[in-house]
Design a protein around this motif. Structure first.
Motif, PDB file in Angstrom:
ATOM      1  N   VAL A   6       1.006  -1.153   0.044  1.00 60.24           N
ATOM      2  CA  VAL A   6       0.007  -0.103  -0.027  1.00 60.24           C
ATOM      3  C   VAL A   6       0.892   1.297   0.025  1.00 60.24           C
ATOM      4  O   VAL A   6       1.900   1.235   0.820  1.00 60.24           O
ATOM      5  N   GLY A 153      -0.255  -1.540   7.342  1.00 54.43           N
ATOM      6  CA  GLY A 153      -1.105  -0.713   6.436  1.00 54.43           C
ATOM      7  C   GLY A 153      -1.816   0.313   6.943  1.00 54.43           C
ATOM      8  O   GLY A 153      -0.988   1.021   8.023  1.00 54.43           O
ATOM      9  N   ALA A 179      -1.248  -4.500   4.261  1.00 46.22           N
ATOM     10  CA  ALA A 179      -0.291  -4.523   3.440  1.00 46.22           C
ATOM     11  C   ALA A 179       0.759  -5.316   4.075  1.00 46.22           C
ATOM     12  O   ALA A 179       1.049  -5.307   5.290  1.00 46.22           O
ATOM     13  N   THR A 182       4.231  -1.088   3.730  1.00 49.62           N
ATOM     14  CA  THR A 182       3.343   0.186   3.459  1.00 49.62           C
ATOM     15  C   THR A 182       4.479   1.246   3.087  1.00 49.62           C
ATOM     16  O   THR A 182       5.192   1.578   3.867  1.00 49.62           O
TER      17      THR A 182
END
Length: 547
Positions: A6, A153, A179, A182
């Motif tokens: 992400v 995330g 994620a 990140t």
């Protein structure tokens, strides 16, 4: 929603990282899920920069960028650097006295006058074509941590919450975007990046980050004064001697010029207004000759992280990375940050992909990034100009500039200069400072804040919680007003903060958050560090065209 990576922020660093991640995945025929979340209503809506692009990182990312239709059409053709002595006179610096880092013509490399917002729009298209999921209009509100503190995330902000904090009709709760890794690419003074730096003590042993505020306008100008590719820089008037900063005026395509002023946020006079300094700057004959008879079509402002390598925090932590201006990769000696931000994104993408390709399940601290970043040309640039900003802070524009010219001639061999005083701690008290009487705008070259906010296309849903948080709501009137004449009234470039009288005739601190263009200056310059900027509802803020 679960992703491999992400990325927070669809700016040059974040989008470059996204593109490089998918390039590697596609080349290796590996499945990879990458998501970019962007608080602006569209990619590019919140992007503001001068901008002159050095294409080195773009050449690495897309060697065929011209064939792909990248919005680079106006090469820099002529450089001028001026020292404005007063409201009428200027001294054009000979090339020999201009630091080599500020030359945009020659140097064995072509530079382009561009719209950074349009570059990001184009990068967003490339990212989506490669398979990246791009989510504009969603603000990353919180960092998602595992029980052991690892970053896993982000959480997006709720949509449809009223000013009272209660859900409205159409309320949509925030989402967890999980994620394995990140990447935070929010730009200067990113509100999540700021928290990560504090939580993981990433700035330990570093100088405090230093900032400027950059104000910019886009003008349509008469054909007879337009010279595509002409690049003007300068310093001096109207800023006082103890205030650092400088102006730019770039001739772009389509009979347009971009004009702006960068004011160092280490300034001392609480009565100084960067916005009003910019407005009177445009009356100087050097700039007036290009603007007179033209029309202003856009306005914006944004904080700039300008501290350089002395202030660059550790960029790694368990589960993620800080990249671009979220860390502070801008090379202020060049007055350029797009190419270094993009390079940090490329290094991040290569590090993350290598880890995932080795079967990494995420959550580790990627020390390999630090090694690769410090070996990159971008980090070498920052090392070469480490003293640029601190020398100007310490010695002033003239002597500091001379120090930097000599340092560059000697290949960076002069003793390194440091500045360990935070920008907010520089303000004098009101009784020590001289009030500044700014001229009224003429509506032709200079303008007021309301008309400028209008040209930024700023909009926020009014019935939502204020995103400018006061740790102590009483402090602005109780402390800042008597001590500093409440400088928020002046350092904000769009009139968000006002001191007004209540019904009893007493002063009251008013926050017009609907005007906020997300420049982050208040979060940086408030002398009491009482104001914290957090992300408003996604899609709010400015919508910059061609900026």
């Amino acid at each position: 929603m679960d992703f491999d990576v992400v990325i927070v922020g669809a700016g040059p660093a974040g989008l470059s990282a996204a593109c490089r991640l998918m390039q590697q995945a596609n080349d290796a025929e590996r499945e990879l899920t990458v998501c970019v979340v962007e608080k602006g209503s569209e990619v590019g809506a919140h992007i503001l920069s001068g901008a002159i692009l050095e294409t080195r990182a773009l050449d690495e990312l897309f060697p065929d960028w011209a064939e792909r239709g990248a919005p680079l059409t106006t090469p820099a053709t002529r450089d001028e650097v001026h020292l404005l002595k007063d409201a009428e006179k200027t001294w054009k610096l000979p090339d020999a006295l201009v630091p080599g880092s500020m030359h945009n013509v020659g140097q064995g490399r072509t530079h382009y006058v561009i719209s950074a917002g349009n570059l990001c729009r184009w990068l967003g298209e490339q990212a989506e074509a490669l398979g990246v999921e791009v989510f504009p209009g969603f603000a990353a509100q919180e960092v998602l941590h595992a029980e052991d503190g690892t970053v896993r995330g982000i959480i997006t902000g709720d949509m449809g919450v009223g000013a009272d904090g209660e859900p409205k009709d159409g309320h949509m709760p925030g989402m967890e975007l999980r994620a394995r890794y990140t990447l935070f690419a929010e730009g200067a003074r990113g509100h999540l990046g700021k928290r990560l730096i504090e939580r993981f003590d990433l700035a330990a042993g570093k100088d405090p980050q230093h900032y400027g505020i950059g104000l910019k306008e886009l003008w349509d100008v008469p054909a007879e004064v337009h010279e595509p590719g002409l690049v003007l820089h300068g310093s001096g008037w109207p800023l006082p001697d103890d205030t650092q900063g400088g102006f730019f005026l770039y001739h772009a395509e389509n009979q347009q010029v971009v004009v702006g002023l960068i004011v160092d946020l280490a300034y001392t006079n609480p009565y100084l207004s960067p916005f009003d300094e910019f407005q009177r700057l445009k009356h100087h004959p050097l700039l007036k000759r290009y603007l007179e008879g033209g029309s202003r079509v856009a306005y914006g402002a944004r904080a700039i992280a300008k501290g350089g390598v002395n202030c660059l925090p550790k960029m790694t932590f368990p589960g993620g990375l800080l990249i671009g201006c979220d860390a502070g990769t801008l090379n202020f000696a060049k007055i350029k940050g797009l190419h270094t931000a993009m390079k940090s994104g490329l290094v991040a993408a290569e590090t993350v992909f290598a880890a995932l390709a080795d079967g990494d399940e995420g959550g580790r601290e990627l020390s390999a990034f630090t090694e690769a970043w410090q070996a990159s040309w971008a980090h070498a640039e920052l090392e070469e100009s480490a003293s640029f900003g601190p020398a100007i802070h310490k010695y002033g524009n003239l002597l500091g500039g001379a120090y930097n010219v000599l340092d560059q001639w000697l290949g960076g061999r002069l003793p390194r200069v440091h500045d360990t005083t935070p920008d907010y701690a520089r303000l004098e008290t009101a009784d020590q400072a001289q009030p500044i009487d700014y001229p009224k705008p003429d509506g032709k070259l200079s303008f007021d804040k309301p008309s400028s906010v209008f040209l930024s296309n700023t909009n926020h849903e009014e019935d939502q919680p204020c995103h400018l948080k006061l740790a102590d709501p009483e402090l602005p009137i109780r402390d800042n007003l008597p001590k500093y004449a409440e400088p928020a009234q002046r350092y904000c470039p769009v009139g968000v903060y006002e001191v007004v009288e209540d019904d009893a005739g007493q002063p009251r601190f008013q926050i017009n958050f609907q005007n906020c263009i997300h420049c982050k200056t208040c979060d940086i310059k408030d002398p009491a560090q009482n104001i914290t900027w957090v992300a408003p509802e996604g899609g709010g803020g400015p919508n910059y065209p061609n900026m």
